[in-house]
Scaffold this motif. Structure first.
Motif, PDB file in Angstrom:
ATOM      1  N   ASP A   1       0.827  -1.214   0.000  1.00 44.26           N
ATOM      2  CA  ASP A   1       0.000   0.000   0.000  1.00 44.26           C
ATOM      3  C   ASP A   1       0.860   1.261   0.000  1.00 44.26           C
ATOM      4  O   ASP A   1       0.578   2.218  -0.725  1.00 44.26           O
ATOM      5  CB  ASP A   1      -0.941   0.014   1.210  1.00 44.26           C
ATOM      6  CG  ASP A   1      -2.240  -0.751   0.959  1.00 44.26           C
ATOM      7  OD1 ASP A   1      -2.510  -1.095  -0.206  1.00 44.26           O
ATOM      8  OD2 ASP A   1      -2.984  -0.988   1.934  1.00 44.26           O
TER       9      ASP A   1
ATOM     10  N   SER B   1       2.280   1.747  -3.422  1.00 42.66           N
ATOM     11  CA  SER B   1       1.218   2.175  -4.342  1.00 42.66           C
ATOM     12  C   SER B   1       0.857   3.645  -4.114  1.00 42.66           C
ATOM     13  O   SER B   1       0.690   4.416  -5.065  1.00 42.66           O
ATOM     14  CB  SER B   1      -0.009   1.278  -4.127  1.00 42.66           C
ATOM     15  OG  SER B   1      -1.157   1.837  -4.694  1.00 42.66           O
ATOM     16  N   ILE B   2       0.739   4.048  -2.840  1.00 38.45           N
ATOM     17  CA  ILE B   2       0.355   5.434  -2.505  1.00 38.45           C
ATOM     18  C   ILE B   2       1.423   6.416  -2.979  1.00 38.45           C
ATOM     19  O   ILE B   2       1.106   7.456  -3.569  1.00 38.45           O
ATOM     20  CB  ILE B   2       0.107   5.572  -0.979  1.00 38.45           C
ATOM     21  CG1 ILE B   2      -1.201   4.858  -0.595  1.00 38.45           C
ATOM     22  CG2 ILE B   2       0.033   7.047  -0.576  1.00 38.45           C
ATOM     23  CD1 ILE B   2      -1.398   4.714   0.907  1.00 38.45           C
ATOM     24  N   GLU B   3       2.685   6.081  -2.722  1.00 35.08           N
ATOM     25  CA  GLU B   3       3.773   6.994  -3.113  1.00 35.08           C
ATOM     26  C   GLU B   3       3.790   7.219  -4.626  1.00 35.08           C
ATOM     27  O   GLU B   3       3.975   8.340  -5.097  1.00 35.08           O
ATOM     28  CB  GLU B   3       5.119   6.450  -2.623  1.00 35.08           C
ATOM     29  CG  GLU B   3       5.274   6.614  -1.101  1.00 35.08           C
ATOM     30  CD  GLU B   3       6.508   5.922  -0.540  1.00 35.08           C
ATOM     31  OE1 GLU B   3       7.104   5.072  -1.251  1.00 35.08           O
ATOM     32  OE2 GLU B   3       6.870   6.218   0.626  1.00 35.08           O
TER      33      GLU B   3
ATOM     34  N   ARG C   1       1.164   6.893  -6.638  1.00 36.02           N
ATOM     35  CA  ARG C   1      -0.045   7.635  -7.013  1.00 36.02           C
ATOM     36  C   ARG C   1       0.063   9.117  -6.670  1.00 36.02           C
ATOM     37  O   ARG C   1      -0.418   9.959  -7.427  1.00 36.02           O
ATOM     38  CB  ARG C   1      -1.272   7.011  -6.342  1.00 36.02           C
ATOM     39  CG  ARG C   1      -1.732   5.743  -7.059  1.00 36.02           C
ATOM     40  CD  ARG C   1      -3.128   5.375  -6.613  1.00 36.02           C
ATOM     41  NE  ARG C   1      -3.088   4.162  -5.812  1.00 36.02           N
ATOM     42  CZ  ARG C   1      -4.177   3.556  -5.331  1.00 36.02           C
ATOM     43  NH1 ARG C   1      -5.371   4.057  -5.547  1.00 36.02           N
ATOM     44  NH2 ARG C   1      -4.074   2.466  -4.621  1.00 36.02           N
TER      45      ARG C   1
ATOM     46  N   GLN D   1      -8.449  12.955  -3.570  1.00 36.16           N
ATOM     47  CA  GLN D   1      -7.637  11.738  -3.590  1.00 36.16           C
ATOM     48  C   GLN D   1      -6.331  11.930  -2.842  1.00 36.16           C
ATOM     49  O   GLN D   1      -5.915  11.076  -2.060  1.00 36.16           O
ATOM     50  CB  GLN D   1      -7.340  11.318  -5.036  1.00 36.16           C
ATOM     51  CG  GLN D   1      -8.417  10.455  -5.640  1.00 36.16           C
ATOM     52  CD  GLN D   1      -7.937   9.765  -6.916  1.00 36.16           C
ATOM     53  OE1 GLN D   1      -6.748   9.691  -7.206  1.00 36.16           O
ATOM     54  NE2 GLN D   1      -8.876   9.274  -7.694  1.00 36.16           N
ATOM     55  N   GLU D   2      -5.681  13.061  -3.084  1.00 33.38           N
ATOM     56  CA  GLU D   2      -4.399  13.339  -2.420  1.00 33.38           C
ATOM     57  C   GLU D   2      -4.581  13.375  -0.898  1.00 33.38           C
ATOM     58  O   GLU D   2      -3.789  12.792  -0.147  1.00 33.38           O
ATOM     59  CB  GLU D   2      -3.820  14.668  -2.912  1.00 33.38           C
ATOM     60  CG  GLU D   2      -2.441  14.954  -2.301  1.00 33.38           C
ATOM     61  CD  GLU D   2      -1.939  16.359  -2.613  1.00 33.38           C
ATOM     62  OE1 GLU D   2      -0.792  16.465  -3.083  1.00 33.38           O
ATOM     63  OE2 GLU D   2      -2.681  17.326  -2.366  1.00 33.38           O
TER      64      GLU D   2
ATOM     65  N   LEU E   1      -5.165   9.791   0.342  1.00 35.31           N
ATOM     66  CA  LEU E   1      -3.932   8.997   0.238  1.00 35.31           C
ATOM     67  C   LEU E   1      -2.934   9.385   1.322  1.00 35.31           C
ATOM     68  O   LEU E   1      -2.270   8.527   1.911  1.00 35.31           O
ATOM     69  CB  LEU E   1      -3.304   9.164  -1.149  1.00 35.31           C
ATOM     70  CG  LEU E   1      -4.030   8.469  -2.315  1.00 35.31           C
ATOM     71  CD1 LEU E   1      -3.506   8.955  -3.655  1.00 35.31           C
ATOM     72  CD2 LEU E   1      -3.889   6.948  -2.210  1.00 35.31           C
ATOM     73  N   LYS E   2      -2.845  10.684   1.609  1.00 33.07           N
ATOM     74  CA  LYS E   2      -1.923  11.145   2.657  1.00 33.07           C
ATOM     75  C   LYS E   2      -2.385  10.681   4.041  1.00 33.07           C
ATOM     76  O   LYS E   2      -1.561  10.336   4.898  1.00 33.07           O
ATOM     77  CB  LYS E   2      -1.778  12.666   2.607  1.00 33.07           C
ATOM     78  CG  LYS E   2      -0.872  13.135   1.470  1.00 33.07           C
ATOM     79  CD  LYS E   2      -0.694  14.648   1.459  1.00 33.07           C
ATOM     80  CE  LYS E   2       0.334  15.052   0.399  1.00 33.07           C
ATOM     81  NZ  LYS E   2       0.469  16.525   0.299  1.00 33.07           N
TER      82      LYS E   2
ATOM     83  N   LEU F   1      -1.370   7.082   4.179  1.00 29.49           N
ATOM     84  CA  LEU F   1       0.085   6.954   4.281  1.00 29.49           C
ATOM     85  C   LEU F   1       0.572   7.221   5.705  1.00 29.49           C
ATOM     86  O   LEU F   1       1.451   6.521   6.211  1.00 29.49           O
ATOM     87  CB  LEU F   1       0.761   7.920   3.296  1.00 29.49           C
ATOM     88  CG  LEU F   1       2.275   7.791   3.134  1.00 29.49           C
ATOM     89  CD1 LEU F   1       2.670   6.396   2.659  1.00 29.49           C
ATOM     90  CD2 LEU F   1       2.814   8.835   2.165  1.00 29.49           C
TER      91      LEU F   1
ATOM     92  N   LEU G   1      -9.955   3.864  -3.995  1.00 33.33           N
ATOM     93  CA  LEU G   1      -8.483   3.802  -3.894  1.00 33.33           C
ATOM     94  C   LEU G   1      -7.992   2.353  -3.919  1.00 33.33           C
ATOM     95  O   LEU G   1      -6.835   2.089  -4.233  1.00 33.33           O
ATOM     96  CB  LEU G   1      -7.995   4.483  -2.609  1.00 33.33           C
ATOM     97  CG  LEU G   1      -8.266   5.991  -2.474  1.00 33.33           C
ATOM     98  CD1 LEU G   1      -7.780   6.490  -1.121  1.00 33.33           C
ATOM     99  CD2 LEU G   1      -7.617   6.784  -3.605  1.00 33.33           C
TER     100      LEU G   1
ATOM    101  N   LEU H   1      -7.106   0.203  -1.647  1.00 34.88           N
ATOM    102  CA  LEU H   1      -5.930  -0.135  -0.836  1.00 34.88           C
ATOM    103  C   LEU H   1      -6.134  -1.511  -0.216  1.00 34.88           C
ATOM    104  O   LEU H   1      -7.231  -1.851   0.239  1.00 34.88           O
ATOM    105  CB  LEU H   1      -5.706   0.925   0.241  1.00 34.88           C
ATOM    106  CG  LEU H   1      -5.396   2.335  -0.282  1.00 34.88           C
ATOM    107  CD1 LEU H   1      -5.381   3.333   0.861  1.00 34.88           C
ATOM    108  CD2 LEU H   1      -4.065   2.358  -1.029  1.00 34.88           C
TER     109      LEU H   1
END
Length: 365
Positions: free
Chosen positions: A137, A140-142, A144, A162-163, A166-167, A170, A195, A197
Motif C-alpha cells: 500500500d 502504491s500510494i507513493e 499515485r 484523492q491526495e 492517500l496522505k 500513508l 483507492l 488499498l
C-alpha cells in the motif's frame, strides 16, 4: 449475488486443504510444497440457509436455489512479497480483486508439514502478511501521489480529494497500522473505496486447528482471538482436516461425524456467517411454485436496488414491492394466509429491505 472472499496465508498453513473442503473439489493441489498454488483457484459454494428450505416446503417449490459465495484460493506468499519475492506480484494483483480476506493461520503442530519459517506462531504469521500488504500500500500510494501532483496544482477537485485521502492512509501506514484504521467521513466513503488499498479490506482470521481442538480451539487460537479483538477483526476456528473429510460424506453421514467430533455444524457454515457479518450482507427471498430462491444484498439496500439484483429491468421499471416478513410467512403457512391476516405490505422506492423479507416485485417492462 454472493460475495468474493480471498483465502490467503503463508505456505503450508492448510489454506488449500480448506479451499478443497469448502468447494468440495480437489482442484487445488494441497501438496506439502511452498507455492504449489500458482493460479488463484476460484470456487463457488451455496450459502446454507435453513430458512430457504422451510419457505420452499410451504410453497411446494419445485426448485431450491440458494445464493452463492465465491472463494478464491490465492497463492501463498512469504516475507518480501511486496517486492515480488515468492509469488508476491501475483498475490498482490489477485488480492485486489476480492471483497474481503480470510486469513488462514496455522494453529496446529505437525512435524510432517513444514512451516515456511520452521515454527508455529500464528500471530507472527498474521503480522508477516499484514506487513507485506502495508508495504504494498505504501509503495502504491507513493507512486499515485507523484502521478496526482500536476492535477492537484491545477486545482482538480477529485485529485485534491484523492491526495488528501492517500496522505491520511500513508500517515497511519508509516506508523505501522493498516489503512482500515483511518476514520472516513460519509462524503469521502466512495472515493476512499475507489483507492482499492489492500489494508482497507475487511479481514477474518481463520484458525486452522487439529481435529482434537476443533470444538474449543487451543492456546494458539486463543492468541489469535486476542489479537483479532484488539484490531476489531473477526475469527473462526476450523479444522481443515475435518472439513475435508466432511466434504466427501453424504449429508446424514456428515451430521453424524460432526456430532461425534462435538461440533454442531460444519466450519463452512460458520465461515460464511462470519463473512456475511464482516461484509454487512443480508438475504431476501423470492418464493413461488416454480422456485424458492435466496438473494444477497448489502445491509441498507433499498427495494429498487434489491430488485436490480434479479435483473436490471426490475430496478429500472420498479413500481412497488409486496413484502412479507419471513416469520409471518412461516407462522401463517404461506403467502395467501399472510395476505388474509394483513401481513403483506406494499412498499415503495424508499423501502429498506430487511434480512429474511419474502418479496414480490412489480415493475414496468
Amino acid at each position: 449475488m454472493g460475495f468474493k472472499m480471498g483465502i490467503v496465508g503463508l505456505p503450508n498453513v492448510g489454506k488449500s486443504t480448506l479451499f478443497n473442503a469448502l468447494t468440495k473439489t480437489a482442484a487445488a493441489q494441497a501438496a506439502n510444497f511452498p507455492f504449489c498454488t500458482i493460479e488463484p483457484n476460484v470456487g463457488e459454494v451455496a450459502v446454507p440457509d435453513s430458512r430457504l428450505d422451510k419457505l420452499a416446503a410451504i410453497a411446494a417449490s419445485k426448485q431450491i436455489i440458494p445464493t452463492r459465495m465465491t472463494f478464491v484460493d490465492i497463492a501463498g506468499l512469504v516475507k518480501g512479497a511486496s517486492k515480488g519475492e515468492g509469488l508476491g506480484n501475483q498475490f498482490l494483483a489477485n488480492i485486489r480483486e476480492v471483497d474481503a480476506i480470510a486469513h488462514v493461520l496455522r494453529c496446529f503442530e505437525d512435524g510432517d508439514v513444514t512451516h515456511v519459517d520452521g515454527r508455529v506462531d500464528p500471530v507472527a504469521d498474521a503480522e508477516t502478511i499484514e506487513t507485506e500488504l502495508m508495504l504494498a500500500d505504501i509503495d502504491s500510494i507513493e507512486k499515485r501521489l507523484q502521478g496526482l501532483s500536476r492535477k492537484v496544482r491545477g486545482g482538480d477537485k477529485e485529485a485534491v480529494q484523492q491526495e488528501r485521502l492517500l496522505k491520511s492512509a500513508l500517515s497511519v501506514l508509516e506508523e505501522g497500522a493498516p489503512a482500515r484504521s483511518v476514520a472516513i467521513d460519509a462524503e469521502d466513503a466512495k472515493a476512499w473505496k475507489s483507492l482499492q488499498l489492500l489494508t482497507t479490506k475487511p479481514i477474518l482470521f481463520v484458525c486452522n486447528v487439529d481435529e482434537e481442538n476443533a470444538s474449543n480451539g487451543n492456546a494458539y487460537s486463543q492468541k489469535v482471538e486476542e489479537m483479532a479483538a484488539s484490531q476489531g477483526a473477526g475469527t473462526v476456528t476450523i479444522s481443515a482436516q475435518i472439513e475435508e473429510e466432511i466434504s466427501k460424506l453424504e449429508e446424514d453421514e456428515a451430521q453424524m461425524f460432526l456430532s461425534e467430533m462435538g461440533l454442531d455444524e460444519a466450519g463452512l457454515d460458520r465461515l460464511i456467517r462470519a463473512g456475511y457479518q464482516l461484509l454487512e450482507l443480508e438475504t431476501y427471498f423470492t418464493v413461488g411454485p416454480k422456485e424458492a430462491r435466496a438473494w444477497t444484498i448489502p445491509q441498507g439496500t433499498l427495494a429498487p436496488q434489491a430488485a436490480g439484483v434479479i435483473h436490471g429491468d426490475f430496478e429500472r421499471g420498479f413500481i412497488r414491492a409486496e413484502t412479507i416478513a419471513y416469520d409471518d410467512f412461516v407462522t401463517l403457512n404461506g403467502e395467501q394466509a399472510a395476505k388474509e391476516a394483513g401481513k403483506m405490505r406494499v412498499e415503495g422506492k424508499a423501502y429498506q429491505v430487511k434480512d429474511g423479507d419474502v418479496l414480490h416485485f412489480l415493475f414496468n417492462a
